[in-house]
Scaffold this active site. Sequence first.
Site, short mmCIF file in Angstrom:
data_model
loop_
_atom_site.label_atom_id
_atom_site.label_comp_id
_atom_site.label_asym_id
_atom_site.label_seq_id
_atom_site.Cartn_x
_atom_site.Cartn_y
_atom_site.Cartn_z
N GLY A 49 99.47 59.92 53.00
CA GLY A 49 100.15 58.71 53.49
C GLY A 49 99.75 58.12 54.30
N CYS A 50 98.74 57.83 54.62
CA CYS A 50 98.62 57.29 56.04
C CYS A 50 97.22 56.56 55.71
CB CYS A 50 98.81 58.31 57.37
SG CYS A 50 99.99 58.87 58.23
N ALA A 51 97.21 55.83 56.14
CA ALA A 51 95.65 54.39 55.93
C ALA A 51 94.18 55.25 56.75
CB ALA A 51 95.85 53.24 56.98
#
Length: 135
Positions: A49-51
């Site tokens: 869920g992190c870029a």
Amino acid sequence: MATAAFEDIVEDFEFLEDWEDRYRFVIEQGKALQPLPDALKVPATKVEGCASQVWLHPVIEDGVFRFDGESDAMIVQGLIAILQRLYNGLPVGEVVAVDARAELERLGLNDHLSAQRSNGLRSMIERIRTVAAAA
């Protein structure tokens, strides 16, 4: 319910006039972190869920929560450092009671991060809460 270390960050933020200075401060906090050993950069510690690439390695010893982490993005590395100050050293049972959104709002972070960074920050907080709740 913030730790004394987090309160120090809040005080430091009060002295910084603009967001460029605050971003630099966050980045400097991240630069001060010890790198996470490569052996801990595995799928089990990776935060989805992190870029950017983010790994969190939580440890609970004698009922006390702490975590180490690393990111390949400087600002996210700084956010990890801020989350460490918010959570590290708390009794594991208190971790889920921390209102991270409200605490981070005291820094104004919620209004100054991109949507992707905000999503990643929420993912990191959720990972921390999940690990603590399972302990």
